[in-house]
Write an enzyme that holds these catalytic residues in place. Sequence first.
Site, short mmCIF file in Angstrom:
data_model
loop_
_atom_site.label_atom_id
_atom_site.label_comp_id
_atom_site.label_asym_id
_atom_site.label_seq_id
_atom_site.Cartn_x
_atom_site.Cartn_y
_atom_site.Cartn_z
N GLY A 211 0.86 -1.19 0.00
CA GLY A 211 0.00 0.00 0.00
C GLY A 211 0.89 1.23 0.00
O GLY A 211 0.58 2.25 0.62
N ASP A 234 0.90 -1.84 -4.68
CA ASP A 234 -0.35 -1.09 -4.46
C ASP A 234 -1.30 -1.44 -5.59
O ASP A 234 -0.98 -2.21 -6.51
CB ASP A 234 -0.06 0.44 -4.42
CG ASP A 234 -1.09 1.20 -3.57
OD1 ASP A 234 -2.29 1.12 -3.90
OD2 ASP A 234 -0.69 1.88 -2.62
N ASP A 254 -3.44 -6.86 -5.14
CA ASP A 254 -4.39 -6.67 -4.04
C ASP A 254 -3.82 -7.35 -2.79
O ASP A 254 -3.64 -8.57 -2.79
CB ASP A 254 -5.73 -7.30 -4.47
CG ASP A 254 -6.80 -7.18 -3.40
OD1 ASP A 254 -6.47 -6.76 -2.26
OD2 ASP A 254 -7.96 -7.50 -3.71
N MET A 255 -3.55 -6.57 -1.78
CA MET A 255 -2.90 -7.13 -0.57
C MET A 255 -3.80 -8.12 0.16
O MET A 255 -3.32 -8.87 1.02
CB MET A 255 -2.48 -6.00 0.37
CG MET A 255 -3.59 -5.18 0.93
SD MET A 255 -2.92 -3.70 1.72
CE MET A 255 -4.42 -2.75 1.99
N LYS A 268 2.95 1.21 6.18
CA LYS A 268 3.01 2.54 6.77
C LYS A 268 1.68 3.24 6.61
O LYS A 268 1.23 3.50 5.51
CB LYS A 268 4.09 3.38 6.10
CG LYS A 268 4.04 4.81 6.57
CD LYS A 268 5.00 5.66 5.80
CE LYS A 268 4.54 7.08 5.82
NZ LYS A 268 3.37 7.33 4.98
N HIS A 275 -4.65 0.89 9.71
CA HIS A 275 -5.74 1.62 10.38
C HIS A 275 -6.87 2.00 9.41
O HIS A 275 -7.87 2.57 9.81
CB HIS A 275 -5.21 2.82 11.19
CG HIS A 275 -4.89 4.04 10.41
ND1 HIS A 275 -4.78 5.28 10.97
CD2 HIS A 275 -4.64 4.21 9.10
CE1 HIS A 275 -4.49 6.16 10.04
NE2 HIS A 275 -4.39 5.55 8.91
#
Length: 376
Positions: A211, A234, A254-255, A268, A275
Amino acid sequence: MGSMNKIGIRGDQEVTMAELMRGHGHLWNIIFSYVNSMALKCAAELGIADVIHRHGQPLPLSVLLTKLSIPPSRADSFRRLMRLLVHSGLFSSSTASDEEGEAYALTPNSASFLVTSKAENMSPFVLAMLDPVMVDPWHCLSRWFVAASEPPTAFDLFHGKSLFELAGNNSELNVNFNSGMAADASFVAKLILQQCGDDVFRGLRSLVDVGGGSGTLATAIAEAFPQTKCAVFDLPHVVASLQGNPTVTAIAGDMFEFVPLADAVILKACNWILHDWNDEDCVRILRNCKKAIPPKEEGGKVIIFEMVMKLENEEDGSIHDETTETQLLLDVHMMAPVPGKERSEAEWKSIFIAAGFSGYSFSPILGLRSLIQIFY
Ligand SMILES: C[S@@+](CC[C@H](N)C(=O)[O-])C[C@H]1O[C@@H](n2cnc3c(N)ncnc32)[C@H](O)[C@@H]1O
């Protein structure tokens, strides 16, 4: 004497007129707090800090108006805007020697973060976060809480798709959002390299920034540690801008499906990697990260830069220092554009354990964010 009169009942306590007046003022302060954000946005759009930086300080109001092409009919309104921005600590004011009224100078905050020619320029972040695309969904937060169809976020309810889906279809949002993230990332990259660069990155053969947006952090690490092969992973519309970049490798994907193999994986949250997501999604992402790295003995680790919520109670039980307020604002902010949240150390640990990691360390060395390293 009049202010001491008991004039109402709150719970089983009587309320004085003085208390009521204080409460009324406090309510007004909360109602109009958004004006601070909008005044900052206006300052960034007008480029006020740039003009003051370029033309010397302190800059008289009349000169500032001319340089910004603001007509004399708006002079009084502009002076009042500046008065609020001075109160917010973004500019300072003094009396101009030529009796032209006020003159304005930069403060350390605006000199560091609002001058667009400086490396730490945060103006693109201000503009991205306060764009109507991001702010409009707040008007339907209460509808989202009670929505029968349970859309994941107020953003989805308002726009009909998620932030990252919309960014994939709307090139203006994609560019603005990525520029905003890159602006914050460039300051944070400097902070990370200075505060913990050697300890965290020295000796790594390869690293993937998951990302990683437009690659600001990965590029800074690659330049500081040329022996480390750095990649940015990403969504396709984000890494498209990195194709052909000589410093970092761009990988689209796609993670939630996979994370490319490396010695170390970075997550990060400039605003939003872990988050951005709910606990179950975080566990899914971290499981994929675990599959991508070797065990601790072979140097594998996931490096996370995230906020760790720590709500300090004052002696009177209230919590009101600025860092605490920023954490609370961010935590609520994370529910509107994305299905995310800010987490305490205990909440982070339970996610790491659920994802199969056995070791972790927390270092609160990056201001609002902490360095978190996890291993298995
Ligand atoms: C808030 S941005 C953070 C960007 C960057 N890490 C930084 O700190 O500047 C979140 C990033 O996650 C990316 N992202 C969202 N969903 C993703 C997915 N399923 N797979 C890979 N990346 C994703 C977004 O495209 C965006 O670049």
